[in-house]
Design a protein around this motif. Sequence first.
Motif, PDB file in Angstrom:
ATOM      1  N   ILE A   1       0.818  -1.201   0.000  1.00  0.00           N
ATOM      2  CA  ILE A   1       0.000   0.000   0.000  1.00  0.00           C
ATOM      3  C   ILE A   1       0.854   1.252   0.000  1.00  0.00           C
ATOM      4  N   GLU A   2       2.054   1.172   0.610  1.00  0.00           N
ATOM      5  CA  GLU A   2       2.939   2.337   0.598  1.00  0.00           C
ATOM      6  C   GLU A   2       3.388   2.662  -0.821  1.00  0.00           C
ATOM      7  N   ASP A   3       3.676   1.613  -1.593  1.00  0.00           N
ATOM      8  CA  ASP A   3       4.086   1.849  -2.980  1.00  0.00           C
ATOM      9  C   ASP A   3       2.950   2.454  -3.802  1.00  0.00           C
ATOM     10  N   VAL A   4       1.737   2.011  -3.532  1.00  0.00           N
ATOM     11  CA  VAL A   4       0.590   2.552  -4.273  1.00  0.00           C
ATOM     12  C   VAL A   4       0.391   4.027  -3.942  1.00  0.00           C
ATOM     13  N   ASP A   5       0.474   4.381  -2.645  1.00  0.00           N
ATOM     14  CA  ASP A   5       0.324   5.786  -2.257  1.00  0.00           C
ATOM     15  C   ASP A   5       1.435   6.645  -2.853  1.00  0.00           C
ATOM     16  N   SER A   6       2.652   6.134  -2.829  1.00  0.00           N
ATOM     17  CA  SER A   6       3.769   6.888  -3.396  1.00  0.00           C
ATOM     18  C   SER A   6       3.592   7.095  -4.896  1.00  0.00           C
ATOM     19  N   MET A   7       3.123   6.053  -5.582  1.00  0.00           N
ATOM     20  CA  MET A   7       2.905   6.180  -7.020  1.00  0.00           C
ATOM     21  C   MET A   7       1.810   7.198  -7.321  1.00  0.00           C
ATOM     22  N   GLN A   8       0.749   7.200  -6.517  1.00  0.00           N
ATOM     23  CA  GLN A   8      -0.327   8.167  -6.728  1.00  0.00           C
ATOM     24  C   GLN A   8       0.174   9.599  -6.519  1.00  0.00           C
ATOM     25  N   ASP A   9       1.002   9.813  -5.496  1.00  0.00           N
ATOM     26  CA  ASP A   9       1.550  11.153  -5.267  1.00  0.00           C
ATOM     27  C   ASP A   9       2.438  11.588  -6.429  1.00  0.00           C
TER      28      ASP A   9
END
Length: 232
Positions: free
Chosen positions: A125-133
């Motif tokens: 989930i951290e990677d997904v949030d970082s990608m969205q940012d």
Amino acid sequence: MKKIFGAKKSQDPPPSIQDATDRIYKRGDTVDEKIKKLDAELARYKEQIKKTRPGPAQEAVKARAMRILKQRKMYEGQRDMLYNQTYNLDQVAFASEGIKDAQQTMTAMKAANKELKGMMKTVRIEDVDSMQDEMMDLMDVSNEIQETLGRSYNVPDDIDEEELMGELDALEADMDFESNSVPSYLQPDKETDLDSELNLPAAPSGHAAIPANRQQEDELGLPTVPHASIRT
């Protein structure tokens, strides 16, 4: 040792629920056939009782009918017992099928759970949030680049709209003045009606009248000879 004690006999597999159910159904069919035969005999004895007079003969027929009726009651009890057994076997079979379905469902869910866990290890989930940012930042930068590329050159920022409207009105007035001040020799010629200027008579319409005293002509242009009437 086998000769002394004998070889161990192979045991037959226990009957399944379906086998037991089929066996009971066969017994039930046999009992139903017996009950039908007894019903036929009871109907025959009933007719004999109606036809015979009261007395020893009628009492004998009644005794036979009572014996057949007792047998019928016994067979009906056996049939009801068999029906209860089949009902119990159906309940057990239904429960067994339900357990088998539950086992298959659990096996499928375990396999899906294992596969899902393996897939979740590759996605955090951290990677997904970082990608969205990062995507949002890139979109903002892209919008700024588009606005910068679409900017006009040498256009002052402090432009008065009323002043522009005044210049537009003046330009339209100049265009109207230029269109009205075109010399006559540069203006397009107007089409004139030649017939009205020359006052020519109108062309005759219809066929020309042929004089009455004009002699008729044949195809070669020669005068035709009148046909003489034959008198008798």
